[in-house]
Scaffold this motif. Sequence first.
Motif, PDB file in Angstrom:
ATOM      1  N   PHE A  26       0.645  -1.205   0.031  1.00 46.72           N
ATOM      2  CA  PHE A  26       0.233   0.268   0.006  1.00 46.72           C
ATOM      3  C   PHE A  26       1.092   1.366   0.032  1.00 46.72           C
ATOM      4  O   PHE A  26       1.799   1.126   1.037  1.00 46.72           O
ATOM      5  N   ARG A  27       0.747   2.031  -1.005  1.00 44.27           N
ATOM      6  CA  ARG A  27       1.705   3.558  -1.228  1.00 44.27           C
ATOM      7  C   ARG A  27       1.013   4.434  -0.950  1.00 44.27           C
ATOM      8  O   ARG A  27       1.638   5.439  -0.669  1.00 44.27           O
ATOM      9  N   LYS A  28      -0.144   4.782  -0.752  1.00 43.86           N
ATOM     10  CA  LYS A  28      -1.375   5.886  -0.443  1.00 43.86           C
ATOM     11  C   LYS A  28      -1.206   6.606   0.794  1.00 43.86           C
ATOM     12  O   LYS A  28      -1.627   6.253   1.832  1.00 43.86           O
ATOM     13  N   GLN A  29      -1.191   7.777   1.212  1.00 44.43           N
ATOM     14  CA  GLN A  29      -0.886   8.844   2.309  1.00 44.43           C
ATOM     15  C   GLN A  29      -2.593   9.576   2.228  1.00 44.43           C
ATOM     16  O   GLN A  29      -2.123  10.327   1.579  1.00 44.43           O
ATOM     17  N   LEU A  30      -3.377   9.800   2.977  1.00 42.11           N
ATOM     18  CA  LEU A  30      -4.680  10.420   3.226  1.00 42.11           C
ATOM     19  C   LEU A  30      -3.559  11.693   4.074  1.00 42.11           C
ATOM     20  O   LEU A  30      -3.449  11.618   5.173  1.00 42.11           O
ATOM     21  N   THR A  31      -3.970  13.460   3.510  1.00 39.26           N
ATOM     22  CA  THR A  31      -3.471  14.595   4.598  1.00 39.26           C
ATOM     23  C   THR A  31      -5.505  14.916   4.644  1.00 39.26           C
ATOM     24  O   THR A  31      -5.942  15.229   3.944  1.00 39.26           O
ATOM     25  N   ILE A  32      -6.128  14.244   5.589  1.00 41.86           N
ATOM     26  CA  ILE A  32      -7.469  14.323   6.383  1.00 41.86           C
ATOM     27  C   ILE A  32      -7.692  15.913   7.447  1.00 41.86           C
ATOM     28  O   ILE A  32      -6.547  15.464   8.476  1.00 41.86           O
ATOM     29  N   ARG A  33      -8.827  16.755   7.015  1.00 39.30           N
ATOM     30  CA  ARG A  33      -8.852  17.272   8.065  1.00 39.30           C
ATOM     31  C   ARG A  33     -10.220  16.941   8.426  1.00 39.30           C
ATOM     32  O   ARG A  33     -11.171  16.454   7.604  1.00 39.30           O
ATOM     33  N   PHE A  34     -10.191  17.292   8.932  1.00 35.45           N
ATOM     34  CA  PHE A  34     -11.500  16.671  10.737  1.00 35.45           C
ATOM     35  C   PHE A  34     -11.817  17.943  11.045  1.00 35.45           C
ATOM     36  O   PHE A  34     -11.501  18.503  12.352  1.00 35.45           O
ATOM     37  N   ASP A  35     -13.275  17.921  11.737  1.00 35.19           N
ATOM     38  CA  ASP A  35     -14.335  18.678  12.352  1.00 35.19           C
ATOM     39  C   ASP A  35     -14.657  18.289  13.241  1.00 35.19           C
ATOM     40  O   ASP A  35     -15.794  16.975  12.481  1.00 35.19           O
ATOM     41  N   LEU A  36     -14.826  18.460  14.640  1.00 40.56           N
ATOM     42  CA  LEU A  36     -15.260  17.624  15.671  1.00 40.56           C
ATOM     43  C   LEU A  36     -16.603  19.220  16.422  1.00 40.56           C
ATOM     44  O   LEU A  36     -16.557  19.096  17.327  1.00 40.56           O
ATOM     45  N   GLY A  37     -16.419  20.032  15.838  1.00 36.56           N
ATOM     46  CA  GLY A  37     -17.775  21.429  15.897  1.00 36.56           C
ATOM     47  C   GLY A  37     -16.505  22.579  16.154  1.00 36.56           C
ATOM     48  O   GLY A  37     -17.698  23.406  16.452  1.00 36.56           O
ATOM     49  N   GLY A  38     -15.166  22.273  16.086  1.00 39.23           N
ATOM     50  CA  GLY A  38     -14.629  23.691  17.255  1.00 39.23           C
ATOM     51  C   GLY A  38     -12.820  24.026  15.471  1.00 39.23           C
ATOM     52  O   GLY A  38     -14.037  23.872  13.930  1.00 39.23           O
ATOM     53  N   ALA A  39     -12.317  24.091  15.985  1.00 43.26           N
ATOM     54  CA  ALA A  39     -11.378  24.861  14.613  1.00 43.26           C
ATOM     55  C   ALA A  39     -11.183  23.270  13.808  1.00 43.26           C
ATOM     56  O   ALA A  39     -10.465  22.908  14.775  1.00 43.26           O
ATOM     57  N   PRO A  40     -10.527  22.886  12.364  1.00 41.37           N
ATOM     58  CA  PRO A  40     -10.349  22.028  11.819  1.00 41.37           C
ATOM     59  C   PRO A  40      -9.288  21.370  12.209  1.00 41.37           C
ATOM     60  O   PRO A  40      -8.978  22.601  12.825  1.00 41.37           O
ATOM     61  N   GLU A  41      -9.014  20.520  12.518  1.00 41.28           N
ATOM     62  CA  GLU A  41      -7.946  19.217  12.745  1.00 41.28           C
ATOM     63  C   GLU A  41      -7.105  18.812  11.338  1.00 41.28           C
ATOM     64  O   GLU A  41      -7.837  18.350  10.655  1.00 41.28           O
ATOM     65  N   THR A  42      -6.084  18.967  11.647  1.00 36.10           N
ATOM     66  CA  THR A  42      -5.562  18.175   9.846  1.00 36.10           C
ATOM     67  C   THR A  42      -4.866  17.023  10.150  1.00 36.10           C
ATOM     68  O   THR A  42      -3.338  17.173  11.809  1.00 36.10           O
ATOM     69  N   ILE A  43      -4.594  15.719   9.692  1.00 39.23           N
ATOM     70  CA  ILE A  43      -3.605  14.582  10.130  1.00 39.23           C
ATOM     71  C   ILE A  43      -3.129  14.149   8.716  1.00 39.23           C
ATOM     72  O   ILE A  43      -3.611  13.707   8.077  1.00 39.23           O
ATOM     73  N   ARG A  44      -2.348  13.543   8.821  1.00 42.24           N
ATOM     74  CA  ARG A  44      -1.381  13.164   7.644  1.00 42.24           C
ATOM     75  C   ARG A  44      -1.897  11.303   8.110  1.00 42.24           C
ATOM     76  O   ARG A  44      -0.771  10.514   9.035  1.00 42.24           O
ATOM     77  N   THR A  45      -2.201  10.158   7.411  1.00 44.98           N
ATOM     78  CA  THR A  45      -2.593   8.598   8.319  1.00 44.98           C
ATOM     79  C   THR A  45      -2.100   7.891   6.066  1.00 44.98           C
ATOM     80  O   THR A  45      -3.240   8.535   5.748  1.00 44.98           O
ATOM     81  N   THR A  46      -2.429   6.843   7.262  1.00 46.40           N
ATOM     82  CA  THR A  46      -2.757   6.068   5.558  1.00 46.40           C
ATOM     83  C   THR A  46      -4.610   5.681   5.751  1.00 46.40           C
ATOM     84  O   THR A  46      -4.948   5.176   4.814  1.00 46.40           O
ATOM     85  N   THR A  47      -4.801   5.443   6.985  1.00 47.19           N
ATOM     86  CA  THR A  47      -6.228   4.883   6.793  1.00 47.19           C
ATOM     87  C   THR A  47      -6.701   6.243   8.524  1.00 47.19           C
ATOM     88  O   THR A  47      -6.269   6.532   9.923  1.00 47.19           O
ATOM     89  N   LEU A  48      -8.354   5.759   8.387  1.00 46.88           N
ATOM     90  CA  LEU A  48      -9.068   6.373   9.382  1.00 46.88           C
ATOM     91  C   LEU A  48      -9.915   5.659   9.419  1.00 46.88           C
ATOM     92  O   LEU A  48     -10.679   4.854   9.045  1.00 46.88           O
ATOM     93  N   PHE A  49      -9.855   5.197  11.028  1.00 48.12           N
ATOM     94  CA  PHE A  49     -11.118   3.793  11.166  1.00 48.12           C
ATOM     95  C   PHE A  49     -11.819   4.276  13.001  1.00 48.12           C
ATOM     96  O   PHE A  49     -11.202   5.323  13.373  1.00 48.12           O
ATOM     97  N   VAL A  50     -13.579   4.299  12.541  1.00 40.77           N
ATOM     98  CA  VAL A  50     -13.961   4.915  13.531  1.00 40.77           C
ATOM     99  C   VAL A  50     -15.081   3.705  14.182  1.00 40.77           C
ATOM    100  O   VAL A  50     -14.888   2.834  13.142  1.00 40.77           O
ATOM    101  N   GLY A  51     -14.459   3.618  15.139  1.00 42.41           N
ATOM    102  CA  GLY A  51     -14.880   2.208  16.175  1.00 42.41           C
ATOM    103  C   GLY A  51     -16.270   2.362  16.714  1.00 42.41           C
ATOM    104  O   GLY A  51     -16.818   3.234  17.760  1.00 42.41           O
ATOM    105  N   ASN A  52     -17.157   1.180  16.441  1.00 41.52           N
ATOM    106  CA  ASN A  52     -18.611   1.362  17.852  1.00 41.52           C
ATOM    107  C   ASN A  52     -18.404   0.194  18.242  1.00 41.52           C
ATOM    108  O   ASN A  52     -19.545  -0.381  18.530  1.00 41.52           O
ATOM    109  N   ASN A  53     -17.526  -0.853  18.533  1.00 41.41           N
ATOM    110  CA  ASN A  53     -18.101  -2.683  19.363  1.00 41.41           C
ATOM    111  C   ASN A  53     -17.013  -2.284  20.295  1.00 41.41           C
ATOM    112  O   ASN A  53     -15.332  -1.467  20.210  1.00 41.41           O
ATOM    113  N   ALA A  54     -16.732  -2.412  22.106  1.00 41.02           N
ATOM    114  CA  ALA A  54     -16.174  -2.353  22.802  1.00 41.02           C
ATOM    115  C   ALA A  54     -14.923  -2.868  22.938  1.00 41.02           C
ATOM    116  O   ALA A  54     -13.768  -3.333  23.174  1.00 41.02           O
ATOM    117  N   LEU A  55     -15.413  -4.672  22.142  1.00 39.07           N
ATOM    118  CA  LEU A  55     -14.894  -5.822  22.238  1.00 39.07           C
ATOM    119  C   LEU A  55     -13.609  -5.389  21.191  1.00 39.07           C
ATOM    120  O   LEU A  55     -12.448  -6.328  21.466  1.00 39.07           O
TER     121      LEU A  55
END
Length: 316
Positions: free
Chosen positions: A181-210
């Motif tokens: 895998f060669r792609k990198q993402l420069t992701i901007r995200f907004d949680l309702g305040g000032a937008p933030e930026t991260i550089r990553t290969t993947t963003l994973f959002v979990g909804n499972n405690a186990l």
Amino acid sequence: MTPTEPSNLPLYIILNAGSGHAETDLQRQTIEEELARAGRRFELTVVEDPGELAQVAEQAVAKARQAGGIVVAAGGDGTINTVARATLSSGCPFGVLPQGTFNYFGRTHGIPQDLAGAVRALLTAHVQPVQVGRLNDRIFLVNASVGLYPTLLEQRERDKRQYGRSRVIAFLSAIKTILGFRKQLTIRFDLGGAPETIRTTTLFVGNNALQMEQVGIETMKLALEEGRLAAVAPRSIGKLATLGLLVRGAFGQLGGSGDLIAFGFRRMTVWQRGWYGRRRVKVAIDGEVTHLAPPLEFEVIEDQLLLLVPENPVRE
């Protein structure tokens, strides 16, 4: 039926035949024998074509609403997601007979992994509302992601078809995908305040405690228990470091890694410059790869799934 009472309501069961005819016939026989032995009213529909699953689920929900019955999904996390999506706003209770490889959703709620045991547990289960996440117009019960993870799932399915379905195959497939895998993402995200930026290969959002517990991110398990979603992303690191994270996750030690960003949230907007003008972005939702229009909106939704959980949950 009240939210906590067991019930003798009719069951409308959707069985996904994705594992092959011989296994599906055995699954169907097991379900029918257990329910007949208990004298429970039911209607079982086997779905041969995965493209028809959503339509069959809608039909089962309509029947359950008319009869005051229960909708039941028999399959892996992807099948459970599709049937849950049809059931969510109907007011019908929702049952699960886990039949996948990982079965995170069923295991989180103490549902037995063997089919006969899951059917018997369903007969005396009570309703417990559970949290549902949403990515744009799609719900998720376990996780949703963009970047490396959807590609990893696609490759895993190809390898499973060639080499067989097992956790070892899944792990080796993940190593191969990360190295290629060669792609990198420069992701901007907004949680309702000032937008933030991260550089990553993947963003994973979990909804499972186990799932969070098994990879060792206890703080994110707590976030889920408090009614939030869990965002996890590796920092911009090399392939060997990414493989190191994979190994740490396999041994339940991701929580101690400084190469990982993790935070809880209830609503988040995600976008990146390369998505402007694009009509679709590849994402993974509960183990199924699909495409959605950017930006990506993750949130906890108000509707909760009226899940049937065992009187005596199985804990691993």
